[in-house]
Design a protein around this motif. Structure first.
Motif, PDB file in Angstrom:
ATOM      1  N   ASP A 114       0.868  -1.188   0.000  1.00 25.14           N
ATOM      2  CA  ASP A 114       0.000   0.000   0.000  1.00 25.14           C
ATOM      3  C   ASP A 114       0.897   1.228   0.000  1.00 25.14           C
ATOM      4  O   ASP A 114       1.987   1.210   0.580  1.00 25.14           O
ATOM      5  N   LEU A 115       0.428   2.313  -0.626  1.00 25.87           N
ATOM      6  CA  LEU A 115       1.211   3.556  -0.643  1.00 25.87           C
ATOM      7  C   LEU A 115       1.278   4.188   0.742  1.00 25.87           C
ATOM      8  O   LEU A 115       2.200   4.941   1.054  1.00 25.87           O
ATOM      9  N   ASP A 116       0.291   3.892   1.570  1.00 22.28           N
ATOM     10  CA  ASP A 116       0.119   4.561   2.860  1.00 22.28           C
ATOM     11  C   ASP A 116       0.720   3.699   3.987  1.00 22.28           C
ATOM     12  O   ASP A 116       0.135   2.684   4.404  1.00 22.28           O
ATOM     13  N   ALA A 117       1.918   4.132   4.467  1.00 18.51           N
ATOM     14  CA  ALA A 117       2.642   3.329   5.466  1.00 18.51           C
ATOM     15  C   ALA A 117       1.856   3.218   6.778  1.00 18.51           C
ATOM     16  O   ALA A 117       1.856   2.167   7.429  1.00 18.51           O
ATOM     17  N   ALA A 118       1.188   4.309   7.170  1.00 19.39           N
ATOM     18  CA  ALA A 118       0.415   4.271   8.424  1.00 19.39           C
ATOM     19  C   ALA A 118      -0.739   3.281   8.311  1.00 19.39           C
ATOM     20  O   ALA A 118      -1.059   2.560   9.276  1.00 19.39           O
ATOM     21  N   ASN A 119      -1.332   3.214   7.142  1.00 18.46           N
ATOM     22  CA  ASN A 119      -2.422   2.249   6.907  1.00 18.46           C
ATOM     23  C   ASN A 119      -1.887   0.821   7.024  1.00 18.46           C
ATOM     24  O   ASN A 119      -2.541  -0.063   7.595  1.00 18.46           O
ATOM     25  N   LEU A 120      -0.678   0.584   6.495  1.00 22.02           N
ATOM     26  CA  LEU A 120      -0.075  -0.753   6.598  1.00 22.02           C
ATOM     27  C   LEU A 120       0.193  -1.112   8.056  1.00 22.02           C
ATOM     28  O   LEU A 120       0.004  -2.260   8.471  1.00 22.02           O
ATOM     29  N   GLU A 121       0.641  -0.139   8.849  1.00 27.23           N
ATOM     30  CA  GLU A 121       0.874  -0.369  10.294  1.00 27.23           C
ATOM     31  C   GLU A 121      -0.412  -0.852  10.956  1.00 27.23           C
ATOM     32  O   GLU A 121      -0.424  -1.808  11.728  1.00 27.23           O
ATOM     33  N   ARG A 122      -1.514  -0.170  10.650  1.00 31.38           N
ATOM     34  CA  ARG A 122      -2.801  -0.535  11.250  1.00 31.38           C
ATOM     35  C   ARG A 122      -3.236  -1.920  10.780  1.00 31.38           C
ATOM     36  O   ARG A 122      -3.780  -2.716  11.555  1.00 31.38           O
ATOM     37  N   ALA A 123      -2.957  -2.228   9.515  1.00 29.93           N
ATOM     38  CA  ALA A 123      -3.334  -3.553   8.982  1.00 29.93           C
ATOM     39  C   ALA A 123      -2.545  -4.658   9.686  1.00 29.93           C
ATOM     40  O   ALA A 123      -3.088  -5.729   9.973  1.00 29.93           O
ATOM     41  N   LEU A 124      -1.280  -4.391   9.980  1.00 27.46           N
ATOM     42  CA  LEU A 124      -0.459  -5.391  10.691  1.00 27.46           C
ATOM     43  C   LEU A 124      -0.965  -5.558  12.124  1.00 27.46           C
ATOM     44  O   LEU A 124      -1.126  -6.677  12.610  1.00 27.46           O
ATOM     45  N   GLU A 125      -1.264  -4.421  12.766  1.00 24.31           N
ATOM     46  CA  GLU A 125      -1.773  -4.466  14.154  1.00 24.31           C
ATOM     47  C   GLU A 125      -3.080  -5.250  14.251  1.00 24.31           C
ATOM     48  O   GLU A 125      -3.301  -5.976  15.201  1.00 24.31           O
ATOM     49  N   ARG A 126      -3.928  -5.076  13.245  1.00 25.06           N
ATOM     50  CA  ARG A 126      -5.252  -5.752  13.247  1.00 25.06           C
ATOM     51  C   ARG A 126      -5.175  -7.168  12.657  1.00 25.06           C
ATOM     52  O   ARG A 126      -6.197  -7.819  12.483  1.00 25.06           O
ATOM     53  N   HIS A 127      -3.971  -7.631  12.313  1.00 20.23           N
ATOM     54  CA  HIS A 127      -3.765  -8.977  11.731  1.00 20.23           C
ATOM     55  C   HIS A 127      -4.565  -9.186  10.450  1.00 20.23           C
ATOM     56  O   HIS A 127      -5.046 -10.283  10.188  1.00 20.23           O
ATOM     57  N   VAL A 128      -4.689  -8.104   9.683  1.00 15.00           N
ATOM     58  CA  VAL A 128      -5.316  -8.237   8.357  1.00 15.00           C
ATOM     59  C   VAL A 128      -4.307  -8.888   7.407  1.00 15.00           C
ATOM     60  O   VAL A 128      -4.660  -9.723   6.566  1.00 15.00           O
ATOM     61  N   ILE A 129      -3.016  -8.489   7.557  1.00 10.91           N
ATOM     62  CA  ILE A 129      -1.934  -9.020   6.709  1.00 10.91           C
ATOM     63  C   ILE A 129      -0.798  -9.515   7.614  1.00 10.91           C
ATOM     64  O   ILE A 129      -0.730  -9.144   8.798  1.00 10.91           O
ATOM     65  N   HIS A 130       0.085 -10.360   7.046  1.00  9.65           N
ATOM     66  CA  HIS A 130       1.209 -10.887   7.833  1.00  9.65           C
ATOM     67  C   HIS A 130       2.470 -10.038   7.673  1.00  9.65           C
ATOM     68  O   HIS A 130       3.287  -9.951   8.582  1.00  9.65           O
ATOM     69  N   SER A 131       2.666  -9.475   6.485  1.00  8.39           N
ATOM     70  CA  SER A 131       3.851  -8.644   6.238  1.00  8.39           C
ATOM     71  C   SER A 131       3.435  -7.505   5.320  1.00  8.39           C
ATOM     72  O   SER A 131       2.351  -7.550   4.730  1.00  8.39           O
ATOM     73  N   ALA A 132       4.313  -6.485   5.239  1.00  6.23           N
ATOM     74  CA  ALA A 132       3.883  -5.278   4.520  1.00  6.23           C
ATOM     75  C   ALA A 132       5.048  -4.587   3.835  1.00  6.23           C
ATOM     76  O   ALA A 132       6.206  -4.703   4.267  1.00  6.23           O
ATOM     77  N   SER A 133       4.698  -3.861   2.777  1.00  6.76           N
ATOM     78  CA  SER A 133       5.697  -3.067   2.076  1.00  6.76           C
ATOM     79  C   SER A 133       5.004  -1.926   1.334  1.00  6.76           C
ATOM     80  O   SER A 133       3.865  -2.088   0.895  1.00  6.76           O
ATOM     81  N   THR A 134       5.711  -0.796   1.202  1.00 11.64           N
ATOM     82  CA  THR A 134       5.134   0.308   0.427  1.00 11.64           C
ATOM     83  C   THR A 134       5.572   0.239  -1.039  1.00 11.64           C
ATOM     84  O   THR A 134       5.158   1.077  -1.843  1.00 11.64           O
TER      85      THR A 134
END
Ligand SMILES: NC(=O)C1=CN([C@@H]2O[C@H](COP(=O)(O)OP(=O)(O)OC[C@H]3O[C@@H](n4cnc5c(N)ncnc54)[C@H](O)[C@@H]3O)[C@@H](O)[C@H]2O)C=CC1
Ligand SMILES: O=C(O)C(=O)Cc1ccc(O)cc1
Length: 291
Positions: free
Chosen positions: A37-57
């Motif tokens: 996702d372009l939005d790093a803060a959104n990815l942080e929230r997705a990781l916290e909520r266990h929507v995704i396992h890993s993330a990258s912008t």
């Protein structure tokens, strides 16, 4: 059901993409989910909520491991994302989108990723809300909701069957339309209503007493205007992607408003009553044939 896809890359970790992977993970139909996702803060929230396992912008070599890529960004981003995916896609990977319009997306994937086009499946859940981002992702969003698949001429049947199964597993009611039919139909029942809701907010707030009027609005206004709180990025892209259908429907809507104006000015109560009565009957009959 056994695992359908081991390594999923979700591009656009928002309401629709996030909700889809939440359901599929819960049922163990997919393995690892990598969010882009372009939005790093959104990815942080997705990781916290266990929507995704890993993330990258950014797109990186993790894409090469994907056996499913889900495109869940505004429809206007598809061509550029397809271009960015090109160096990393492995040839057996299935690619889907969830966008609100279908024709331009299918055309863009065919043009930018011709060698991968057969494994691209165009999908559209008729479910969602005016909320957005990873915080809005929720379980069971698609249960008993319509899901449209738009098969194209070069469709790989293995990818297509698996994607049909995947959406069925969310509880969605799957059916098929051609891309052009899809765009024409959704313009009427989804796209133009959003544009009218946005324009009506302008019409009200543009009045001298407009802002004050909002303090007195009731549930009818709440129902009618809710979708004007939808994310503008989604609807800017839909407006351009489906402009042919939308421009025709805007003309048609102007004619309907003109007709109303005429009937009111003429004081033609009988004709006005008949006009409202007909619409009331169509609306009252509608939920019986809808899920
Ligand atoms: N909102 C709704 O109710 C529905 C939306 N859709 C479609 O689903 C898609 C996603 O919509 P939502 O989940 O509602 O949006 P959203 O705003 O909740 O999520 C989209 C995400 O994509 C990210 N994004 C935007 N451009 C990007 C790019 N170039 N690269 C990577 N990430 C990018 C945004 O940061 C955002 O987190 C859209 O194509 C929309 O038309 C389909 C059905 C219902
Ligand atoms: O907010 C609502 O009620 C919607 O209409 C949701 C919606 C938005 C976009 C779509 O492509 C499909 C459904």
């Amino acid at each position: 059901m056994s695992v359908l896809f081991e390594n999923v890359v979700l591009i656009g970790v928002g309401l629709i993409g996030g909700s889809l992977v939440l359901d599929l993970k819960r049922q163990q139909l997919i393995g690892h989910v990598h969010g882009v996702d372009l939005d790093a803060a959104n990815l942080e929230r997705a990781l916290e909520r266990h929507v995704i396992h890993s993330a990258s912008t950014i797109m990186d070599e993790r894409i090469t491991q994907a056996d499913l890529i889900i495109l869940a960004t505004p429809v206007g981003t598809v061509a550029q994302i397809a271009q960015a995916l090109k160096p990393w896609l492995n040839h057996t990977c299935t690619l889907i989108d969830v966008g609100s319009t279908k024709q331009t997306t299918i055309d863009n994937i065919a043009r930018v990723l011709p060698e991968h086009f057969e494994r691209f499946v165009a999908t559209h859940p008729i479910a969602g809300s005016d909320r957005h981002g990873a915080m809005a992702a929720q379980f069971r969003l698609f249960e008993n909701k319509k899901l449209i698949l738009c098969p194209h001429t070069q469709q790989n049947s293995d990818s297509y069957q698996k994607i049909w199964q995947l959406w069925q597993a969310t509880g969605a009611v799957v059916s098929e339309l051609s891309p052009s039919e899809h765009d024409e139909i959704l313009a009427m029942v989804s796209h133009l209503p959003h544009l009218i809701a946005y324009s009506y907010m302008h019409a009200v707030v543009g009045q001298k007493l407009g802002e004050q009027a909002l303090d007195y609005a009731g549930s009818g206004f709440r129902d009618f205007s809710r979708i004007a709180a939808s994310h503008p990025a989604i609807w800017t892209d839909v407006s351009f992607a489906n402009q042919d259908s939308l421009l025709k429907l805007i003309d048609e809507q102007q004619m309907q408003l003109q007709r109303l104006k005429t009937l009111i000015k003429q004081g033609d109560a009988q004709a006005l009553y008949a006009y409202y009565d007909q619409a009331e009957q169509w609306r009252a009959a509608w939920p019986k044939t809808s899920n």
